[in-house]
Design a protein around this motif. Structure first.
Motif, short mmCIF file in Angstrom:
data_model
loop_
_atom_site.label_atom_id
_atom_site.label_comp_id
_atom_site.label_asym_id
_atom_site.label_seq_id
_atom_site.Cartn_x
_atom_site.Cartn_y
_atom_site.Cartn_z
N ALA A 139 0.64 -1.13 0.10
CA ALA A 139 0.15 0.21 0.17
C ALA A 139 1.31 1.19 -0.01
CB ALA A 139 -0.72 0.25 1.11
N VAL A 140 0.45 2.49 -0.36
CA VAL A 140 1.13 3.37 0.00
C VAL A 140 0.00 4.35 1.09
CG1 VAL A 140 0.74 5.47 -0.87
CG2 VAL A 140 0.80 4.03 -2.46
N LYS A 141 1.42 4.44 1.94
CA LYS A 141 1.36 5.30 3.50
C LYS A 141 0.80 6.40 3.21
CE LYS A 141 2.53 3.10 7.05
NZ LYS A 141 0.89 3.77 7.99
N CYS A 142 -0.10 7.28 3.86
CA CYS A 142 -0.27 8.56 3.45
C CYS A 142 -0.20 9.31 5.31
CB CYS A 142 -1.90 8.51 2.42
SG CYS A 142 -1.58 7.94 0.66
N PHE A 143 0.34 10.79 5.70
CA PHE A 143 0.30 11.09 6.33
C PHE A 143 -0.12 11.95 6.69
CE2 PHE A 143 4.11 8.12 6.19
CZ PHE A 143 4.61 7.51 7.37
N LEU A 144 -1.11 12.50 7.54
CA LEU A 144 -2.09 13.70 7.61
C LEU A 144 -1.30 14.25 8.90
CD1 LEU A 144 -3.79 11.23 5.73
CD2 LEU A 144 -5.85 11.81 7.02
N ASP A 145 -0.58 13.62 9.59
CA ASP A 145 0.24 14.71 10.42
C ASP A 145 1.31 14.23 10.45
OD1 ASP A 145 -2.21 15.27 11.58
OD2 ASP A 145 -2.11 12.56 12.73
N ASP A 146 2.31 15.10 11.14
CA ASP A 146 4.23 15.25 10.82
C ASP A 146 4.32 13.89 11.21
OD1 ASP A 146 6.30 15.71 10.69
OD2 ASP A 146 6.44 16.91 12.31
N PRO A 147 4.76 13.76 9.82
CA PRO A 147 6.05 12.16 9.75
C PRO A 147 6.90 11.76 10.72
CG PRO A 147 5.89 13.06 7.82
CD PRO A 147 5.56 14.47 8.71
N GLU A 148 7.33 12.59 12.25
CA GLU A 148 8.15 12.58 12.78
C GLU A 148 7.02 12.06 13.95
OE1 GLU A 148 10.83 12.10 12.20
OE2 GLU A 148 11.07 12.42 10.09
N ASP A 149 5.77 12.74 14.44
CA ASP A 149 5.30 12.55 15.15
C ASP A 149 4.82 11.27 15.25
OD1 ASP A 149 3.85 12.12 17.23
OD2 ASP A 149 2.28 13.69 16.29
N PRO A 150 5.59 9.81 16.32
CA PRO A 150 5.72 8.97 16.52
C PRO A 150 3.69 8.44 16.17
CG PRO A 150 6.07 9.79 18.65
CD PRO A 150 5.94 10.18 17.56
N GLU A 151 2.98 8.85 16.54
CA GLU A 151 1.46 8.68 16.80
C GLU A 151 0.65 9.52 15.74
OE1 GLU A 151 -0.55 9.67 20.97
OE2 GLU A 151 0.94 8.61 22.03
N ALA A 152 1.19 9.34 14.75
CA ALA A 152 0.88 10.27 13.08
C ALA A 152 -0.10 9.37 12.88
CB ALA A 152 2.47 10.95 11.96
N PHE A 153 -0.90 10.07 12.59
CA PHE A 153 -1.90 9.25 11.78
C PHE A 153 -1.45 8.77 10.37
CE2 PHE A 153 -6.16 8.75 9.50
CZ PHE A 153 -6.87 7.63 10.61
N THR A 154 -2.18 7.95 9.63
CA THR A 154 -2.09 7.40 8.65
C THR A 154 -3.51 7.21 7.86
OG1 THR A 154 -1.13 4.86 9.03
CG2 THR A 154 0.62 7.09 8.54
N VAL A 155 -3.22 7.22 6.35
CA VAL A 155 -4.03 6.01 5.83
C VAL A 155 -3.17 4.84 5.01
CG1 VAL A 155 -5.97 6.23 3.69
CG2 VAL A 155 -6.07 7.98 5.91
N ASP A 156 -4.27 3.88 4.86
CA ASP A 156 -2.92 3.09 3.71
C ASP A 156 -4.27 2.77 2.47
OD1 ASP A 156 -0.74 2.96 5.80
OD2 ASP A 156 -1.30 0.84 6.78
N VAL A 157 -3.41 3.49 1.38
CA VAL A 157 -4.33 2.68 0.03
C VAL A 157 -3.76 2.02 -0.08
CG1 VAL A 157 -5.55 4.13 -2.00
CG2 VAL A 157 -4.37 5.59 0.21
N MET A 158 -5.05 1.04 -0.77
CA MET A 158 -4.15 -0.58 -1.58
C MET A 158 -4.51 -0.50 -2.95
SD MET A 158 -3.72 -4.51 -0.20
CE MET A 158 -5.50 -4.40 0.53
N ALA A 159 -4.07 -0.51 -4.09
CA ALA A 159 -4.60 -1.15 -5.20
C ALA A 159 -5.25 -2.08 -5.40
CB ALA A 159 -3.57 -0.73 -6.68
N ALA A 160 -6.22 -2.89 -6.23
CA ALA A 160 -6.76 -4.72 -6.36
C ALA A 160 -7.52 -4.44 -7.01
CB ALA A 160 -7.44 -4.10 -5.13
N LEU A 161 -7.26 -5.47 -8.20
CA LEU A 161 -8.15 -5.82 -8.90
C LEU A 161 -9.33 -6.72 -9.06
CD1 LEU A 161 -5.25 -6.29 -11.78
CD2 LEU A 161 -7.35 -4.26 -11.45
N ARG A 162 -10.35 -6.69 -8.68
CA ARG A 162 -11.72 -7.39 -8.42
C ARG A 162 -11.15 -8.78 -9.41
NH1 ARG A 162 -14.06 -7.98 -4.13
NH2 ARG A 162 -14.76 -5.13 -4.50
N GLN A 163 -11.38 -9.80 -9.03
CA GLN A 163 -11.10 -11.47 -9.58
C GLN A 163 -12.56 -12.00 -10.28
OE1 GLN A 163 -7.97 -12.54 -10.44
NE2 GLN A 163 -8.04 -10.36 -10.64
#
Length: 325
Positions: free
Chosen positions: A118-142
């Motif tokens: 996935a692509v990890k997207c930081f919505l807060d400061d990446p240096e913050d140990p509690e930074a909130f992230t959204v993990d976005v994953m590509a997929a193909l439906r079978q």
């Protein structure tokens, strides 16, 4: 305080604050809505523990699955560089739509990193140990409803079915309203279990699916779980959709089995104490399992005669002449 009230109080220390949970969902849904506007995307949905309502506090990240149109990306799904290409494509779309500096849909994402799936997207400061992230994953439906997802490190696409686990958890919850809350409790318990190495959160969730009953009170259910899991974990813990293999191959099975056995013994004693009406002792035993956040009275102090071994002095009661009537 009774046993049920004690479990209710303990659950509050495990559950995330409702406002923080709502914020996590809003951030996840922002990505779903923004990316669904792209012409090569067919559907978006949330996955992970938040989508199963089994998340443990604090919520640091959420997961979003993006299902692409295979006709728009005919090279995807094949072994080779297309796995990383798919992740790079997501990163480009996220930055264009949601970049903090020039996003066209919103200005939320400060930084992105390519991970294995996935692509990890930081919505807060990446240096913050509690930074909130959204993990976005590509997929193909079978055709069978499952997904193919990119695996960057091995330059390939692998099968997965996160929706299957979401439905399995929801089905168990429909049968028994305590299931999701107790999954959170067990995830909390794993953090202090005496084992070598860490225990993945998903290990506890799948074991709960396999070993937790679908009815009864929480005390009996936990006793049943610990007893069954002590045996079940020795077989390894596997993807319930039977697509991704063993969830944690390096799991300390022996150590975790022993921890489950010890918890099962304490749970059995706690249930026995409650059945005999000794609620305080039952709560103390549950506290031994779950730690100080589980509310229990202090153990009664031993009398001086028990501590020293000296016999207690018995003073005769004085007899007084008292008028009757």
């Amino acid at each position: 305080m009774g046993i049920d009230e004690a479990f209710d109080a303990f659950q509050k220390t495990v559950n995330e604050d409702i406002d923080k949970t709502r914020l996590a969902r809003e951030r996840r849904d922002l990505f779903k809505t923004a990316l669904l506007s792209e012409p090569d995307i067919l559907e978006t949905f949330g996955s992970g523990s938040l989508s199963r309502s089994t998340q443990l506090r604090p919520i640091h990240d959420v997961d979003v699955v993006i299902v692409y149109d295979p006709d728009e990306h005919p090279e995807w799904g094949n072994d080779g560089p297309s796995a990383q290409d798919a992740l790079e494509h997501i990163r480009t779309q996220v930055n264009r739509l949601l970049s903090q500096t020039n996003g066209t849909h919103a200005n939320e994402v400060r930084h992105t990193l390519l991970r294995n799936h996935a692509v990890k997207c930081f919505l807060d400061d990446p240096e913050d140990p509690e930074a909130f992230t959204v993990d976005v994953m590509a997929a193909l439906r079978q055709e069978d409803g499952s997904l193919l997802i990119p695996e960057k490190l091995n330059t390939r696409w692998v099968p997965a079915n996160p929706e299957y686990l979401i439905e399995q958890v929801a089905d168990h919850q429909r049968d028994w309203s305590h299931f999701r809350p107790l999954v959170r409790v067990l995830k909390q318990w794993r953090l202090t279990a005496p084992v070598q190495g860490r225990i993945k959160s998903l290990v506890m969730e799948v074991l709960a699916l396999n070993c937790m009953p679908r009815s009864g009170n929480r005390s009996q259910a936990l006793k049943t779980f610990f007893t069954a899991a002590a045996v079940r974990v020795n077989e390894g813990v596997w993807d319930p959709a039977d697509l991704c293999g063993e969830i944690q191959p390096d799991l300390d099975r022996t150590g975790l089995s022993a921890a489950f056995t010890n918890a099962a013994d304490l749970a059995e004693q706690a249930c026995a104490a409650a059945a005999e009406g000794d609620t305080d002792e039952a709560r103390r035993l549950w506290q031994d399992i779950f730690g100080d956040d589980f509310p229990a009275p202090a153990a009664p102090a031993k009398s001086a005669s028990l501590i020293t071994g000296a016999p207690a002095l018995i003073t005769p009661r004085p007899i007084k002449d008292a008028p009757q009537g």
